[in-house]
Design a protein around this motif. Sequence first.
Motif, PDB file in Angstrom:
ATOM      1  N   LEU A  65      54.067  48.062 -27.219  1.00  0.00           N
ATOM      2  CA  LEU A  65      55.125  48.660 -27.069  1.00  0.00           C
ATOM      3  C   LEU A  65      56.285  47.467 -27.324  1.00  0.00           C
ATOM      4  O   LEU A  65      56.010  46.393 -26.434  1.00  0.00           O
ATOM      5  CB  LEU A  65      54.833  49.530 -25.700  1.00  0.00           C
ATOM      6  CG  LEU A  65      56.424  50.084 -25.644  1.00  0.00           C
ATOM      7  CD1 LEU A  65      56.716  51.042 -25.683  1.00  0.00           C
ATOM      8  CD2 LEU A  65      56.555  50.012 -23.818  1.00  0.00           C
ATOM      9  N   GLU A  66      57.373  48.395 -27.879  1.00  0.00           N
ATOM     10  CA  GLU A  66      58.199  47.086 -27.670  1.00  0.00           C
ATOM     11  C   GLU A  66      60.097  47.572 -26.816  1.00  0.00           C
ATOM     12  O   GLU A  66      59.777  48.778 -26.453  1.00  0.00           O
ATOM     13  CB  GLU A  66      58.918  46.735 -29.007  1.00  0.00           C
ATOM     14  CG  GLU A  66      60.481  46.171 -28.396  1.00  0.00           C
ATOM     15  CD  GLU A  66      61.775  45.869 -30.117  1.00  0.00           C
ATOM     16  OE1 GLU A  66      61.784  44.536 -30.363  1.00  0.00           O
ATOM     17  OE2 GLU A  66      61.046  47.244 -31.011  1.00  0.00           O
ATOM     18  N   LEU A  67      59.646  46.658 -25.488  1.00  0.00           N
ATOM     19  CA  LEU A  67      60.970  46.868 -24.452  1.00  0.00           C
ATOM     20  C   LEU A  67      62.390  47.601 -25.515  1.00  0.00           C
ATOM     21  O   LEU A  67      62.790  46.351 -26.036  1.00  0.00           O
ATOM     22  CB  LEU A  67      60.937  46.329 -23.153  1.00  0.00           C
ATOM     23  CG  LEU A  67      59.837  46.333 -22.550  1.00  0.00           C
ATOM     24  CD1 LEU A  67      60.937  44.731 -21.836  1.00  0.00           C
ATOM     25  CD2 LEU A  67      59.838  47.293 -22.129  1.00  0.00           C
ATOM     26  N   ARG A  68      63.294  48.539 -24.871  1.00  0.00           N
ATOM     27  CA  ARG A  68      64.200  49.178 -25.277  1.00  0.00           C
ATOM     28  C   ARG A  68      65.509  48.594 -24.729  1.00  0.00           C
ATOM     29  O   ARG A  68      66.222  48.801 -24.509  1.00  0.00           O
ATOM     30  CB  ARG A  68      64.510  50.033 -26.046  1.00  0.00           C
ATOM     31  CG  ARG A  68      63.328  50.384 -27.863  1.00  0.00           C
ATOM     32  CD  ARG A  68      63.513  49.571 -28.917  1.00  0.00           C
ATOM     33  NE  ARG A  68      62.713  49.246 -29.278  1.00  0.00           N
ATOM     34  CZ  ARG A  68      62.937  50.281 -30.730  1.00  0.00           C
ATOM     35  NH1 ARG A  68      63.966  50.874 -30.447  1.00  0.00           N
ATOM     36  NH2 ARG A  68      62.267  50.302 -31.723  1.00  0.00           N
ATOM     37  N   ARG A  69      64.963  48.991 -23.584  1.00  0.00           N
ATOM     38  CA  ARG A  69      65.629  48.576 -21.974  1.00  0.00           C
ATOM     39  C   ARG A  69      64.846  47.178 -21.539  1.00  0.00           C
ATOM     40  O   ARG A  69      63.626  47.328 -21.326  1.00  0.00           O
ATOM     41  CB  ARG A  69      65.893  49.588 -21.240  1.00  0.00           C
ATOM     42  CG  ARG A  69      66.571  51.232 -21.923  1.00  0.00           C
ATOM     43  CD  ARG A  69      66.848  52.482 -21.060  1.00  0.00           C
ATOM     44  NE  ARG A  69      65.338  52.514 -20.120  1.00  0.00           N
ATOM     45  CZ  ARG A  69      64.540  53.192 -21.278  1.00  0.00           C
ATOM     46  NH1 ARG A  69      63.840  53.723 -22.365  1.00  0.00           N
ATOM     47  NH2 ARG A  69      63.104  53.311 -20.212  1.00  0.00           N
ATOM     48  N   PRO A  70      66.077  46.710 -20.631  1.00  0.00           N
ATOM     49  CA  PRO A  70      65.251  45.591 -19.418  1.00  0.00           C
ATOM     50  C   PRO A  70      64.368  46.192 -18.338  1.00  0.00           C
ATOM     51  O   PRO A  70      64.727  47.161 -18.000  1.00  0.00           O
ATOM     52  CB  PRO A  70      66.167  44.766 -18.850  1.00  0.00           C
ATOM     53  CG  PRO A  70      67.512  46.044 -18.974  1.00  0.00           C
ATOM     54  CD  PRO A  70      66.973  46.884 -20.121  1.00  0.00           C
ATOM     55  N   ILE A  71      63.247  45.623 -18.484  1.00  0.00           N
ATOM     56  CA  ILE A  71      62.063  46.117 -16.954  1.00  0.00           C
ATOM     57  C   ILE A  71      61.381  44.637 -16.092  1.00  0.00           C
ATOM     58  O   ILE A  71      61.289  43.884 -16.985  1.00  0.00           O
ATOM     59  CB  ILE A  71      61.261  46.901 -17.394  1.00  0.00           C
ATOM     60  CG1 ILE A  71      59.968  47.498 -16.586  1.00  0.00           C
ATOM     61  CG2 ILE A  71      60.264  46.703 -18.476  1.00  0.00           C
ATOM     62  CD1 ILE A  71      59.513  47.924 -16.386  1.00  0.00           C
ATOM     63  N   GLY A  72      61.156  44.381 -15.096  1.00  0.00           N
ATOM     64  CA  GLY A  72      61.143  43.532 -14.502  1.00  0.00           C
ATOM     65  C   GLY A  72      61.480  42.144 -14.956  1.00  0.00           C
ATOM     66  O   GLY A  72      60.434  41.179 -14.789  1.00  0.00           O
ATOM     67  N   GLY A  73      62.488  41.958 -15.028  1.00  0.00           N
ATOM     68  CA  GLY A  73      63.035  39.977 -15.429  1.00  0.00           C
ATOM     69  C   GLY A  73      62.893  40.234 -17.708  1.00  0.00           C
ATOM     70  O   GLY A  73      63.623  39.528 -17.514  1.00  0.00           O
ATOM     71  N   TYR A  74      62.560  41.432 -17.747  1.00  0.00           N
ATOM     72  CA  TYR A  74      61.895  41.033 -19.707  1.00  0.00           C
ATOM     73  C   TYR A  74      62.944  42.131 -20.011  1.00  0.00           C
ATOM     74  O   TYR A  74      63.241  42.965 -19.672  1.00  0.00           O
ATOM     75  CB  TYR A  74      60.882  41.540 -20.212  1.00  0.00           C
ATOM     76  CG  TYR A  74      60.023  40.566 -19.685  1.00  0.00           C
ATOM     77  CD1 TYR A  74      58.763  39.423 -19.886  1.00  0.00           C
ATOM     78  CD2 TYR A  74      59.393  40.925 -18.041  1.00  0.00           C
ATOM     79  CE1 TYR A  74      58.731  38.138 -19.445  1.00  0.00           C
ATOM     80  CE2 TYR A  74      57.945  39.854 -17.397  1.00  0.00           C
ATOM     81  CZ  TYR A  74      57.498  38.904 -18.100  1.00  0.00           C
ATOM     82  OH  TYR A  74      56.262  38.235 -18.082  1.00  0.00           O
ATOM     83  N   THR A  92      61.630  42.822 -26.275  1.00  0.00           N
ATOM     84  CA  THR A  92      60.119  41.797 -25.451  1.00  0.00           C
ATOM     85  C   THR A  92      59.047  42.517 -26.121  1.00  0.00           C
ATOM     86  O   THR A  92      59.005  43.877 -26.227  1.00  0.00           O
ATOM     87  CB  THR A  92      60.136  41.595 -23.411  1.00  0.00           C
ATOM     88  OG1 THR A  92      61.120  40.632 -23.362  1.00  0.00           O
ATOM     89  CG2 THR A  92      58.838  41.285 -23.180  1.00  0.00           C
ATOM     90  N   VAL A  93      57.914  42.165 -26.841  1.00  0.00           N
ATOM     91  CA  VAL A  93      57.063  43.335 -27.118  1.00  0.00           C
ATOM     92  C   VAL A  93      55.836  42.790 -26.228  1.00  0.00           C
ATOM     93  O   VAL A  93      55.095  41.694 -25.294  1.00  0.00           O
ATOM     94  CB  VAL A  93      56.580  42.933 -28.411  1.00  0.00           C
ATOM     95  CG1 VAL A  93      55.502  43.663 -28.737  1.00  0.00           C
ATOM     96  CG2 VAL A  93      57.493  42.402 -29.856  1.00  0.00           C
ATOM     97  N   LEU A  94      55.539  44.287 -25.357  1.00  0.00           N
ATOM     98  CA  LEU A  94      54.431  44.258 -24.476  1.00  0.00           C
ATOM     99  C   LEU A  94      53.427  44.280 -24.741  1.00  0.00           C
ATOM    100  O   LEU A  94      53.564  45.287 -26.045  1.00  0.00           O
ATOM    101  CB  LEU A  94      54.721  45.100 -23.839  1.00  0.00           C
ATOM    102  CG  LEU A  94      55.895  45.557 -22.372  1.00  0.00           C
ATOM    103  CD1 LEU A  94      55.993  46.193 -21.210  1.00  0.00           C
ATOM    104  CD2 LEU A  94      55.369  43.694 -21.966  1.00  0.00           C
ATOM    105  N   ALA A  95      51.599  44.144 -24.559  1.00  0.00           N
ATOM    106  CA  ALA A  95      50.424  44.148 -25.251  1.00  0.00           C
ATOM    107  C   ALA A  95      49.955  44.269 -23.790  1.00  0.00           C
ATOM    108  O   ALA A  95      49.433  42.837 -22.925  1.00  0.00           O
ATOM    109  CB  ALA A  95      50.817  43.281 -25.954  1.00  0.00           C
ATOM    110  N   SER A  96      48.385  44.695 -23.638  1.00  0.00           N
ATOM    111  CA  SER A  96      47.926  45.328 -23.223  1.00  0.00           C
ATOM    112  C   SER A  96      46.158  45.994 -23.957  1.00  0.00           C
ATOM    113  O   SER A  96      46.349  45.373 -24.941  1.00  0.00           O
ATOM    114  CB  SER A  96      47.673  46.782 -22.353  1.00  0.00           C
ATOM    115  OG  SER A  96      46.235  46.508 -21.255  1.00  0.00           O
ATOM    116  N   ALA A  99      53.185  39.161 -22.453  1.00  0.00           N
ATOM    117  CA  ALA A  99      54.266  39.917 -23.134  1.00  0.00           C
ATOM    118  C   ALA A  99      54.537  39.326 -24.198  1.00  0.00           C
ATOM    119  O   ALA A  99      54.139  37.521 -23.633  1.00  0.00           O
ATOM    120  CB  ALA A  99      55.654  39.776 -22.504  1.00  0.00           C
ATOM    121  N   SER A 100      55.665  38.666 -24.720  1.00  0.00           N
ATOM    122  CA  SER A 100      55.889  38.096 -26.041  1.00  0.00           C
ATOM    123  C   SER A 100      57.421  38.285 -26.164  1.00  0.00           C
ATOM    124  O   SER A 100      58.199  39.175 -26.640  1.00  0.00           O
ATOM    125  CB  SER A 100      55.308  38.424 -27.855  1.00  0.00           C
ATOM    126  OG  SER A 100      56.075  38.103 -28.583  1.00  0.00           O
TER     127      SER A 100
END
Length: 394
Positions: free
Chosen positions: A112-121, A125-129, A144-145
């Motif tokens: 998932l790529e973030l389109r809004r800030p969250i948690g300092g990211y 930022t691209v999130l991966a799980s 996170a990337s």
Amino acid sequence: MGLSLKTLLVAGAALVAARPRPPPPSPFFVNHPIYTPPQGVRIMYPRVSELRDGTLLVAANVFGGDFFVGPDGNIPAFPVFESKDGGVTWKWISNITDQVNGWGMNAQPALLELRRPIGGYKPGTVLASGNSWSASGTRIELYASKDKGRSWEYVSRVTEGGRPNTTNGADPVWEPFLLHYEDELIVYYSDQRDPKHGQKLAHQRSKDLKTWGPAVNDVAYYDEYLARPGMTVVAHIPPLKKWIVVYERPIGNSSSHGANYPVHYRLADKPTEFDTGDEFPIVIDGNFAPNASPYVVWTPWGGKNGTIVVSDADNGDVFVNQRGADPAAWKRVKTGQRDAYSRALHVFEKHPERLAIIGGDTFNGSDFELTIGVLDLKKLLGEQKPRPGKPGRD
């Protein structure tokens, strides 16, 4: 062009490309290679994210052979591939590696790529799980990337369970799916830890990506312990102002229209309220049910409600609904793309008439490569005007 990659060695090592293939002649194609594994290696369960600039990232999990990362040569990772031209050409850019357990990133990636800030990211930022496991347990980890998938840092552990075991009574966790909703990240997953259920679907939420709220049920059968709903995927349907969740619902030794893992769905006003929604099976013409590992997206093409598109594991076709998720309105549409275990779907943000289907190996193994098809929804669904709304975003 597709890449035929001979091997992947330690983290950061170069991949060796072979057998380059000419790109397809148009933006629409089927069964186009992203990666061709060496003999004895299986690649499956791909997941895709489209970045703000239109770049596509695909991660998948790999089994067998020497496609591993780590000093001892046997720790699995998720390879990440990049396309900047709508899926025509691809290159390997990184591996999502286990940085905390020493177990590897074994299966079930999510992107998932973030389109809004969250948690300092920041946005972008691209999130991966994914599921990191060993004989000691299963752990859903978050990475996170900050450089579009080229390097990864550990963020937090979402949740954990017992060792990987699908037997009822065991207590692992499986199959994460990521959604950024309002000011929180939601991680959905399959959960065997509740002694009241063989398996249920649940989610946890975080405002800072570090601390996680309690597990909340999404699909749990309170009067049927043996039911094992699994493989959550969620999408937004703007014209309905609803969210849809799809999942497989194994039904023991019986079947539904020939499917042992028939696909079901629920609708809710919010993506945190599926447990209160009515459940519907997807049935085509009263005699056919899609089977196993579903995926769902919404496209604005197809009339006033747009179109819900669902994939399953056993068919190259997709299943569409243009009447606001009416259980009687599902249709089967041929795609030309082959079947695969846990395929991913994607509607392009800047080209919502394009549907991508990404698939790897089948569940039982057929030595398939990782491929993508990009279909013209105007032809697939008819030349109906698109409904306003953005696919795939909240």
